[in-house]
Design an enzyme around this catalytic site. Structure first.
Site, PDB file in Angstrom:
ATOM      1  N   LYS C  78      11.379  -6.472  -5.132  1.00 17.65           N
ATOM      2  CA  LYS C  78      10.690  -5.261  -5.611  1.00 17.65           C
ATOM      3  C   LYS C  78      11.458  -4.674  -6.780  1.00 17.65           C
ATOM      4  O   LYS C  78      12.702  -4.616  -6.739  1.00 17.65           O
ATOM      5  CB  LYS C  78      10.570  -4.244  -4.469  1.00 17.65           C
ATOM      6  CG  LYS C  78       9.710  -3.023  -4.822  1.00 17.65           C
ATOM      7  CD  LYS C  78       9.517  -2.074  -3.638  1.00 17.65           C
ATOM      8  CE  LYS C  78       8.610  -0.900  -4.014  1.00 17.65           C
ATOM      9  NZ  LYS C  78       8.337  -0.008  -2.886  1.00 17.65           N
ATOM     10  N   SER C 157       3.630   1.484  -1.771  1.00 12.92           N
ATOM     11  CA  SER C 157       3.999   1.211  -3.139  1.00 12.92           C
ATOM     12  C   SER C 157       4.459  -0.225  -3.378  1.00 12.92           C
ATOM     13  O   SER C 157       4.485  -0.675  -4.515  1.00 12.92           O
ATOM     14  CB  SER C 157       5.118   2.153  -3.564  1.00 12.92           C
ATOM     15  OG  SER C 157       6.299   1.889  -2.816  1.00 12.92           O
ATOM     16  N   SER C 181       5.392   2.536   2.558  1.00 15.97           N
ATOM     17  CA  SER C 181       5.266   1.639   1.405  1.00 15.97           C
ATOM     18  C   SER C 181       5.547   0.170   1.698  1.00 15.97           C
ATOM     19  O   SER C 181       5.338  -0.679   0.835  1.00 15.97           O
ATOM     20  CB  SER C 181       6.193   2.088   0.271  1.00 15.97           C
ATOM     21  OG  SER C 181       5.625   3.195  -0.380  1.00 15.97           O
TER      22      SER C 181
END
Lengths: 95, 483, 481
Positions: C78, C157, C181
């Protein structure tokens, strides 16, 4: 609870975010909606409730006082938009 | 004596509170491992936290915590078992995180007090609190016309902010307070107290009021970095406030800056803009818990502090309160004194330290500890005076030279040919010569011209090139003249 | 060439060990696949050269029998984790050109375990979003949507991470979970998403959104993979003051743990208005699976559940307003031309941040400002205590809590954009465990009529990830696909 133009302006200034008039209008509505919605917390009885600062409940780990030098000046400045002679450079600060 | 400002209409009193920022003498910063060395190249002592890099996290330096506790203990203050670090939010180029990690509602040290002495009177000054916080970086404004330059070497250094109660009521008291605080910090070693380097600096809160009135609106003079400037800033600011009020206007609460060149304070409008720091507990740092064991073990590390030492010096060595205050102010001096006074007269020792030694140190710009002067160096010289091997005056005259030499005192004065003449027959010889050279004057003296006694002494000293023991000359001359 | 699209990490480890294929082959397969699927927009920055280099080292290690736990396993990172020498953006224009000169602890741990970085995955800007529609680098598409001819969000997210694993562009990926998320995008993309206990994974080098909530975790295809990745990610880190010193178990022990006799709590408050009926059905199925396995099912109450989301939307923006103050255009990142300093701040931040981030910074600034702190921020901290207390009470009665992960399945890109609160409501079922810092997993449990995946969430006691994983495995075995 209601947020008006001057509040939005004041908060934007505190947060150092430039907003145009259109954004200002949208933000007034949105912030009012959101704050109106979180306002329902007022109904929760929190008398004699201690605020929860963290879920972490271990004691704070402390560090020994030993100086290290892990980074060069060039690394520290490498990402900066403007630098000179080892310094970060910003438009003149008036005191 | 109360400090009063005579305005055009009324008499005014001054109310002062000080926020002293003391940089902790740690090797690394409060929340990062970067060095705290002074005077390095810009941005060379910067870790991720100190320049607010994304993903950087603070980890506390235990030494700094210990120093805060030690300082709290020496300010007779309450050590809080739990304290909390908060973020103080504001934007400034030398504040890379966009917030300063500080302590707001729950500082590490609570109420305490210290005593100051002004004009022979002891006054107790309340300490409101002491908290730990990060120092900011440095902005340089005069390198370039259009830009400011930012150096983050100082960013994140550990500061103790020590806040006093508004108990101070004159520039002198404020000065004494800072001196005393500095003395204590240096005793325990938590801060080197160097005001020139900015390691100790004060924000001074000033307000004025008529006698019996409530506290007036205060102004805060930021970052004053010498004791002299603190006094000057207060004097100027108090008068300025009196003038404003007497002209029927109101004091606006604001932050001001002291300009040492013009000796005046002026408004810092840039800092005024938005005074909403939005403090909240820093979620990167759990509460700081101080155990009783830690407090107790630190208590044991505490040295004898200035006040206690002063009392003891008065008791043990019969010093005056004033002399004791001067001697204990600096721990190095006090230690030096204690070594030197062993087997010697305390008054003589005190006079030598506060006189010749202090002025010599001032000249070489060192303090007694790092000057490397051994107490015995001074002691052996004092001993020669007491043994009447050398006169006080002689000793003073050659003091500097003696300090520079590596010779033992007796060898030094011998090399210099300074040994005092204390041989009675030698002195009699000189006296007899002086008297026989001035028969007329002996008659005048005997007929009541007492003043001539001094003349005879002078002549003896002159002939002996100052070496004759004055006390002995005096004694023997009296004897001879009576014969 | 082998088709590695549906390969799990555990079978890849086996394949590599048996020399069925090399890490280089694996890596090259995924590189090609990523290049073919650029339209999904899963990656902000690819690091193919680095990946190939790492794969060669891994193959060497395998050859020399020095295999580390994730040796040769290509993953997505990420773009919230700082990677040394590799651009790290947090999905924001303001960090468009930021190249860290340090490595986050979590990514460092993964590389030390032999994992291979294919690239930095797309995400909502500063992890603020539930649909991956706030990234400066564009929306991410849910690959499962393409199968039903729809442009669906992958959730957020960690949308890029979830979409990448789901579409077989990597074997696993890292996510970060502040209010859901990891779990929500895992649920939307048919994957296993685990948020460990707060403090398990170091936050050092992970760009902060809300420090008291942020926690890294894995997004994988299977529960076993989740345990494998988690093992590599966790560590006590002296560079993070909130890193836990609790001993770290062998997470694969979840396989030995029987769920028989465990008490599974079903919180009645999670039966919210607007809970999709297909999801409700799957929840019921979940309950029956656990019953079948000999678990005891009991209804529990978490009375302050309703307050969790408003609490979260005070605390998280408040912390963010300070965490994001460092983005000022002075030391790194985007800087707008300006005449004076104030102009520099306001323009840099005005143009550098996207809408959602600015909205939350405004809220966060407001709730901390003079006169409102007590009414909003302090109040929220107190309610957080009550929410946490609810869980403590519940865990007196039960060992695990079973709930749906989301109130709805993946929705279309562009939906829920009219009113921010609509979007926020996505997190209603994940936020409470975040506020309490508890470990929670989302495991694919079924599908709606459109064949879109539905995830169930299991919440465990602090540091009891093993039970959470074990219960997740029960779902995996029982769901019938």
């Amino acid at each position: 609870m209601s947020i008006d133009n001057s509040t939005v302006k004041k908060v934007a200034k505190l947060a150092r975010i430039e907003i145009n008039e259109e954004e200002e209008t949208t933000l007034i509505t949105e912030l009012n909606n959101i704050l109106g919605w979180v306002d329902e917390l007022k109904q929760v009885n929190t008398d004699s409730v201690e605020p929860m600062l963290s879920v972490f409940n271990e004691s704070m780990q402390m560090r020994e006082d030993k100086a290290e030098s892990n980074f060069e000046n060039s690394q520290i400045l490498d990402n900066s938009p403007e630098s000179n002679s080892g310094f970060f450079v910003v438009p003149k600060v008036v005191e | 004596m109360t400090y009063v400002i005579e305005g055009k209409k009324d008499s005014w009193q001054v109310v002062l509170g000080l926020e002293v920022h003391a940089q902790i003498s740690s090797k690394s910063k409060l929340f990062s491992v970067a060095s705290t060395n002074w005077g390095s190249d810009p941005n060379t002592q910067v870790e991720l936290v100190d320049c607010g890099m994304p993903g950087a996290l603070p980890v506390i330096n235990e030494y700094c915590v210990d120093q805060a506790v030690l300082t709290g203990l020496s300010l007779n203050a309450e050590i809080k078992k739990m304290s909390i670090f908060d973020r103080k939010n504001y934007f400034y180029p030398d504040l890379p995180q966009g917030y300063q990690i500080s302590q707001f509602e729950h500082p590490i040290v609570g109420r305490g007090h210290i005593n100051i002495e002004v004009e022979g009177k002891v006054k107790k000054i309340g300490i409101t609190r002491l908290h730990l916080e990060q120092d900011a970086g440095k902005s340089l404004h005069d390198q370039d016309i259009k830009n400011s330059y930012i150096d983050l070497n100082r960013s994140g250094c550990a500061l103790m902010e020590i806040v006093s109660e508004p108990d101070l009521s004159s520039p002198i008291e404020a000065a004494e307070y800072v001196k005393k605080l500095r003395s204590i910090l240096r005793y325990i070693g938590s801060c080197d107290g160097n005001m020139e380097k900015g390691n100790l600096r004060a924000d001074v809160n000033v307000s004025v009021k008529r006698e019996g009135e409530k506290l007036g609106t205060r102004c805060e003079i930021k970052n004053v970095n010498s004791i002299k400037f603190i006094q000057q800033a207060i004097e100027f600011e108090a008068k300025r406030q009196v003038n404003i009020i007497e002209n029927g206007e109101k004091i606006i609460q604001e932050t001001r800056l002291f300009d040492p060149n013009k000796c005046e304070t002026r408004s810092m409008r840039s800092k005024e803009e938005s005074h909403d720091y939005r403090y909240f507990p820093d979620p990167d740092l759990p509460p700081l818990i101080i155990s009783d064991e830690k407090v107790n073990s630190l208590k044991e590390q505490l040295p004898e502090l200035p006040d206690k030492k002063k009392d003891r010096f008065i008791r043990e060595f019969n010093l005056s309160s004033y002399d004791a205050e001067v001697i204990v102010n600096d721990q190095g001096t006090a230690n030096f004194f204690e070594k030197l006074v062993k087997g010697r007269d305390s008054k003589v020792v005190t006079n030598w330290i506060t006189g010749e030694v202090f002025s010599y140190l001032k000249k070489i710009n060192k303090d007694i500890k790092n000057s490397g002067i051994a107490p015995e160096k001074i002691g052996s010289l004092i001993d020669l005076i007491v043994d009447e091997k050398i006169s006080n005056r002689q000793a003073k005259e050659v003091f500097e030279e003696y300090m520079e030499s590596s010779d033992d005192a007796s060898i030094f004065i011998e090399k210099k040919g300074l040994v005092q003449l204390s041989d009675q027959s030698e002195i009699y010889k000189i006296i007899d010569k002086v008297l026989s050279d001035n028969p007329k004057m002996i008659d005048d003296y005997k007929n009541g011209k007492d003043k001539l006694f001094g003349f005879f002494i002078g002549q003896v000293m002159k002939i002996s090139k100052g070496k004759a023991n004055p006390k002995l000359v005096n004694e023997l001359l009296v004897k001879r003249l009576k014969e | 060439m082998n088709d590695f699209e549906n390969l799990s990490i555990s079978s890849a480890i086996e394949g590599l060990a048996n020399k069925n294929f090399t890490s280089l082959e694996l890596t090259e397969f995924f590189i090609k696949k990523i290049e073919k699927n650029k339209d999904l927009n899963c990656f902000i920055t690819s690091t193919f050269d680095k990946a190939i280099e790492m794969a060669k080292i891994s193959d060497q290690k395998i050859k020399e029998n020095e295999t580390r736990p994730l040796e040769g396993i290509p993953i997505g990172m990420k773009d919230l984790f700082c990677t040394n020498g590799v651009r790290t953006t947090a999905g924001s224009k303001i960090l468009e050109n930021f190249i860290p000169f340090y490595e986050s602890t979590v990514s460092n741990n993964l590389w030390d375990s032999g994992a291979i970085m294919l690239g930095k995955t797309n995400m909502d800007e500063f992890a603020m979003g539930s649909a991956n529609t706030t990234s400066f680098f564009g929306n991410v598409k849910n690959p499962l949507g393409l199968k039903v001819n729809k442009e669906l969000v992958p959730g957020g997210s960690s949308g890029g991470s979830a979409s990448a694993v789901s579409s077989g562009l990597c074997l696993g990926s890292t996510g970060s979970d502040t209010g859901g998320s990891i779990r929500q995008p895992a649920s939307f993309c048919g994957l296993v998403g685990l948020k460990p206990t707060y403090g398990r994974c170091s936050r050092f080098g992970m760009i902060a959104f809300a420090s008291s909530l942020d926690q890294a975790g894995p997004i994988t295809k299977t529960v076993e993979d989740s345990a494998l990745m988690l093992q590599a990610m966790v560590s006590f880190d002296k560079r993070d003051s909130t890193s836990s010193r609790q001993s770290i178990p062998d997470f694969s022990d979840f396989k030995k743990l029987s769920i028989k006799g465990k008490r599974i709590g079903i919180p009645k408050e999670y039966m919210i208005d607007g809970l999709n009926s297909d999801i409700k059905k799957i929840w019921d199925s979940g309950i029956s699976w656990f019953k079948r396995e000999g678990a005891e099912i009991l209804e529990i109450s978490l009375p302050h559940t309703k307050s969790a989301l408003p609490t979260y939307y005070i605390i998280a923006p408040a912390e963010a307003s300070a965490n994001l103050a460092r983005y000022d255009g002075i030391r790194y990142g985007f800087r707008h031309n300006a005449d004076d300093l104030n102009d520099l701040y306001q323009k840099t931040r005005g143009f550098g941040f996207g809408k959602e981030v600015k909205r939350r910074l405004m809220i966060g600034t407001y709730v901390l400002s003079a006169g409102y702190y007590d009414a909003y921020y302090l109040k929220a901290l107190k309610v957080r205590k009550l929410i946490s207390q609810d869980f403590e009470d519940a865990f007196q009665k039960c060992d695990l809590i079973l709930t749906p992960t989301t109130p709805n399945v993946a929705f279309a890109i562009g939906e829920k954009q009219t009113n921010p609160i609509e979007m926020y409501l996505n997190d209603v079922l994940t936020v409470p465990a975040s506020l309490a810092g508890l470990p929670a997993i989302s495991v694919p449990s079924g599908f709606n009529s459109e064949k879109l995946p539905i995830g169930l969430q299991l919440i465990g006691k602090p540091f009891d990830e093993i039970s959470v994983l074990a219960a997740g495995a029960v779902i995996e075995e029982s769901r019938g696909f």
